[in-house]
Design an enzyme around this catalytic site. Structure first.
Site, mmCIF file in Angstrom:
data_model
loop_
_atom_site.group_PDB
_atom_site.id
_atom_site.type_symbol
_atom_site.label_atom_id
_atom_site.label_comp_id
_atom_site.label_asym_id
_atom_site.label_seq_id
_atom_site.Cartn_x
_atom_site.Cartn_y
_atom_site.Cartn_z
ATOM 1 N N SER A 46 49.390 26.650 41.641
ATOM 2 C CA SER A 46 49.637 26.757 43.070
ATOM 3 C C SER A 46 48.677 28.033 43.465
ATOM 4 O O SER A 46 48.915 28.114 44.697
ATOM 5 C CB SER A 46 51.235 26.807 43.511
ATOM 6 O OG SER A 46 51.737 27.987 42.998
ATOM 7 N N HIS A 47 48.290 28.625 42.681
ATOM 8 C CA HIS A 47 47.538 29.908 42.893
ATOM 9 C C HIS A 47 46.442 29.933 42.317
ATOM 10 O O HIS A 47 45.457 30.907 42.168
ATOM 11 C CB HIS A 47 48.155 31.333 42.437
ATOM 12 C CG HIS A 47 49.446 31.556 43.209
ATOM 13 N ND1 HIS A 47 50.807 30.911 42.786
ATOM 14 C CD2 HIS A 47 49.610 32.322 44.318
ATOM 15 C CE1 HIS A 47 51.585 31.205 43.730
ATOM 16 N NE2 HIS A 47 51.133 32.371 44.739
ATOM 17 N N ARG A 51 43.684 27.190 46.109
ATOM 18 C CA ARG A 51 43.875 28.107 47.230
ATOM 19 C C ARG A 51 42.143 28.467 47.605
ATOM 20 O O ARG A 51 41.953 29.013 48.670
ATOM 21 C CB ARG A 51 44.160 29.760 46.640
ATOM 22 C CG ARG A 51 45.582 29.770 46.195
ATOM 23 C CD ARG A 51 46.393 29.522 47.269
ATOM 24 N NE ARG A 51 47.932 29.796 46.950
ATOM 25 C CZ ARG A 51 48.860 29.918 47.880
ATOM 26 N NH1 ARG A 51 48.642 29.981 49.091
ATOM 27 N NH2 ARG A 51 49.956 29.810 47.255
ATOM 28 N N PHE A 120 46.376 35.913 48.486
ATOM 29 C CA PHE A 120 46.496 34.579 48.452
ATOM 30 C C PHE A 120 46.825 34.142 46.975
ATOM 31 O O PHE A 120 47.027 33.248 46.627
ATOM 32 C CB PHE A 120 45.106 33.705 48.860
ATOM 33 C CG PHE A 120 45.620 32.767 49.751
ATOM 34 C CD1 PHE A 120 46.739 32.521 50.366
ATOM 35 C CD2 PHE A 120 44.617 31.561 49.855
ATOM 36 C CE1 PHE A 120 46.836 31.322 51.281
ATOM 37 C CE2 PHE A 120 44.538 30.593 50.684
ATOM 38 C CZ PHE A 120 45.937 30.412 51.322
ATOM 39 N N LEU A 123 51.033 37.399 41.859
ATOM 40 C CA LEU A 123 51.294 39.008 41.624
ATOM 41 C C LEU A 123 51.149 39.283 40.143
ATOM 42 O O LEU A 123 50.975 40.583 39.936
ATOM 43 C CB LEU A 123 52.430 39.550 42.309
ATOM 44 C CG LEU A 123 52.539 39.549 43.825
ATOM 45 C CD1 LEU A 123 53.930 40.083 44.069
ATOM 46 C CD2 LEU A 123 51.545 40.498 44.200
ATOM 47 N N ALA A 179 58.732 34.469 43.832
ATOM 48 C CA ALA A 179 59.158 34.498 45.494
ATOM 49 C C ALA A 179 60.608 34.713 45.633
ATOM 50 O O ALA A 179 61.531 34.441 44.654
ATOM 51 C CB ALA A 179 58.659 33.044 46.010
ATOM 52 N N GLY A 186 53.366 27.596 48.129
ATOM 53 C CA GLY A 186 52.329 27.016 47.419
ATOM 54 C C GLY A 186 52.642 25.722 46.630
ATOM 55 O O GLY A 186 52.156 24.769 46.464
ATOM 56 N N GLU A 187 53.926 25.965 45.929
ATOM 57 C CA GLU A 187 54.488 24.858 45.191
ATOM 58 C C GLU A 187 54.952 23.896 45.908
ATOM 59 O O GLU A 187 54.976 22.660 45.530
ATOM 60 C CB GLU A 187 55.715 25.670 44.259
ATOM 61 C CG GLU A 187 55.178 26.620 43.007
ATOM 62 C CD GLU A 187 56.171 27.195 42.382
ATOM 63 O OE1 GLU A 187 57.430 27.365 42.841
ATOM 64 O OE2 GLU A 187 56.086 27.931 41.476
ATOM 65 N N LYS A 230 71.915 37.338 48.586
ATOM 66 C CA LYS A 230 71.165 38.320 47.678
ATOM 67 C C LYS A 230 69.554 38.224 47.770
ATOM 68 O O LYS A 230 68.927 39.407 47.789
ATOM 69 C CB LYS A 230 71.664 38.028 46.303
ATOM 70 C CG LYS A 230 73.276 38.067 46.249
ATOM 71 C CD LYS A 230 73.606 37.928 44.723
ATOM 72 C CE LYS A 230 75.247 38.053 44.386
ATOM 73 N NZ LYS A 230 75.529 38.026 43.122
ATOM 74 N N ARG A 302 64.185 32.084 26.752
ATOM 75 C CA ARG A 302 62.778 32.074 26.812
ATOM 76 C C ARG A 302 62.378 33.497 27.637
ATOM 77 O O ARG A 302 62.855 33.384 28.831
ATOM 78 C CB ARG A 302 61.986 30.996 27.353
ATOM 79 C CG ARG A 302 60.551 31.224 27.039
ATOM 80 C CD ARG A 302 59.828 29.869 27.965
ATOM 81 N NE ARG A 302 60.141 29.838 29.406
ATOM 82 C CZ ARG A 302 59.647 28.865 30.040
ATOM 83 N NH1 ARG A 302 59.361 27.650 29.577
ATOM 84 N NH2 ARG A 302 59.932 28.803 31.389
ATOM 85 N N LEU A 303 61.539 34.365 27.090
ATOM 86 C CA LEU A 303 61.517 35.642 27.774
ATOM 87 C C LEU A 303 60.305 35.120 28.862
ATOM 88 O O LEU A 303 59.418 34.383 28.808
ATOM 89 C CB LEU A 303 60.713 36.550 26.864
ATOM 90 C CG LEU A 303 61.398 37.218 25.670
ATOM 91 C CD1 LEU A 303 60.820 38.217 24.962
ATOM 92 C CD2 LEU A 303 62.694 38.076 26.325
#
Length: 332
Positions: A46-47, A51, A120, A123, A179, A186-187, A230, A302-303
Site C-alpha cells: 500500500s506504500h 503511490r 506519502f 514511516l 496507523a 492505503g490498505e 485509546k 512474532r516480533l
C-alpha cells in the site's frame, strides 16, 4: 486480480522513470523510487508502486517541488529542523537523518522536525535506518482528515501513523509502523480496488453506520481509531507532535490548503532518536535480548517487523497489480 511479476530493479526503474519524466530531478526521483521499491521488497504494497500515480499527480499540479533541496537548521545542540523546500518527505529525510544520527551519538537524544514536505510513504524507513545505526527511533506524522475521534462520526484526524524501532546487535531490528486508525487508508483503498472486504467496524459509511465495505469507507465514509478512545488519544498526540510541535499543518489545516490532486498533502514529521549505549549503558543489548527471548518463547508470538525482514530475503520478482503497472507506464 491479474498480476505482473517485476524484479526489484524493475520496480525501482518504473518508479524512477515515472517521477523523472514528470518533473523530478535525479536527487528527488532516486529518493522516492528507493523508498517505493523498498516498500514493495518488504511486502508493504500500500506504500509501494500503488503511490506512484499520486506522486505524479502532485508533480503535474505543481504542488510538489520535484527539484527540492531540503536544508538543516540546528535549533539547539540536539534539535534539528529540516526545511523541506516543498518536496517529497523521503528527500527531506535523506538530508536530515545523517545529522540526527551524528547528533544522537554525541548527546544521547536527538530530535528532527521536518517541515514543508509531502508525505506519502511508510514511516518504518526512517526508524529502521536509525535502528541500523544502533539508535532507538520514533516517528509520527499527520495527514488530511479521514478518521473520526472517539464518539464522533466526522473525520478530524489523519490516519496519523507512528513508528518505533529498537536496534539489536547482530540481528534485524524490532520495528513497528502502524496507523492509529483501525487500518491505513492505503490498505482500505487497495482492498476496495481488489474487491476484498475489511473487518466489520473498520469504519463508517456516509450515513454513519459501521461497514465492512472498503469502498463505502473510502468514498464519503470515515475510518475509526483502533481501540476506541485509546487510539483516539494517541492520534491526538500525533497531531500535536507532528503539527503543533513541528510548527506545520494539523490535519484539518492540510485539508483546507490541499488542492486535492490525489497526491500527498503538505505537512510535517516528528522524529526522535535515542542512544541506548549512552542512556542505558554498555549492556543495553544483552539486557533487551533477555526480554525478546522471553517474548518469543511464547507460542504464537512474532516480533514486529519480522514479516518484512523475512520478505526482504526473497530476491525474486514481486507480483504487482497489472492494471497498476499499465497505469504507471502510461505516465512515463
Amino acid at each position: 486480480m491479474n498480476t505482473t511479476p517485476l524484479e526489484l530493479e524493475n520496480i525501482y526503474d518504473l518508479a524512477y522513470k515515472a517521477l523523472s519524466n514528470n518533473g523530478c530531478d535525479h536527487f528527488n526521483a532516486d529518493s522516492v523510487a528507493t523508498t517505493v521499491s523498498h516498500a514493495e521488497r518488504d511486502g508493504s504494497v500500500s506504500h509501494g508502486l500503488f503511490r506512484i500515480p499520486g506522486y505524479v499527480a502532485s508533480l503535474k499540479s505543481k504542488k510538489v517541488n520535484g527539484e527540492s533541496r531540503p536544508t538543516n537548521t540546528f535549533l539547539t545542540q540536539n534539535a534539528i529542523r529540516v526545511e523541506g523546500n516543498y518536496g517529497f518527505a523521503p528527500v527531506g529525510i535523506k538530508v536530515g537523518l545523517p545529522e540526527l544520527i551524528n547528533t544522537t551519538n554525541k548527546h544521547g537524544v536527538g530530535v528532527l522536525t521536518i517541515t514543508n514536505t509531502h508525505h506519502f510513504a511508510a514511516l518504518w524507513h526512517e526508524t529502521e535506518a536509525l535502528a541500523e545505526n544502533n539508535l532507538i527511533g520514533i516517528a509520527c506524522t499527520a495527514y488530511k482528515p479521514s478518521v473520526a475521534p472517539a464518539g464522533a462520526k466526522k473525520p478530524l484526524f489523519g490516519t496519523n501513523p507512528i513508528s518505533f524501532a529498537w536496534p539489536r546487535k547482530n540481528n534485524t531490528p524490532v520495528v513497528y509502523d502502524m496507523a492509529t486508525s483501525t487500518m491505513a487508508m492505503g490498505e482500505v483503498q487497495v482492498a476496495a480496488r481488489d474487491g476484498h472486504k475489511v473487518p466489520y467496524g473498520t469504519g463508517l459509511n456516509k450515513d454513519g453506520e459501521k461497514t465492512d465495505d472498503p469502498s463505502q469507507i473510502a468514498n464519503g465514509g470515515v475510518l475509526l481509531t483502533f481501540g476506541d478512545y485509546k487510539g483516539s488519544a494517541i492520534a491526538m498526540m500525533i497531531e500535536l507532535l507532528a503539527a503543533g510541535l513541528v510548527g506545520d499543518l494539523f490535519s484539518f489545516e492540510a485539508k483546507e490548503e490541499d488542492n486535492n490532486d490525489g497526491g500527498p498533502a503538505r505537512g510535517g514529521e516528528f522524529i526522535m532518536a535515542l542512544s541506548p549505549e549512552l542512556i542505558a549503558g554498555k549492556n543495553w543489548n544483552e539486557h533487551a535480548e533477555k526480554f525478546f527471548d522471553q517474548m518469543t518463547s511464547l507460542e504464537g508470538v512474532r516480533l514486529p517487523g519480522q514479516r518484512r525482514h523475512t520478505n526482504r530475503l526473497d530476491k525474486g520478482p514481486r507480483k504487482i497489480n497489472s492494471e497498476l503497472v499499465e497505469k504507471i507506464k502510461s505516465l512515463i
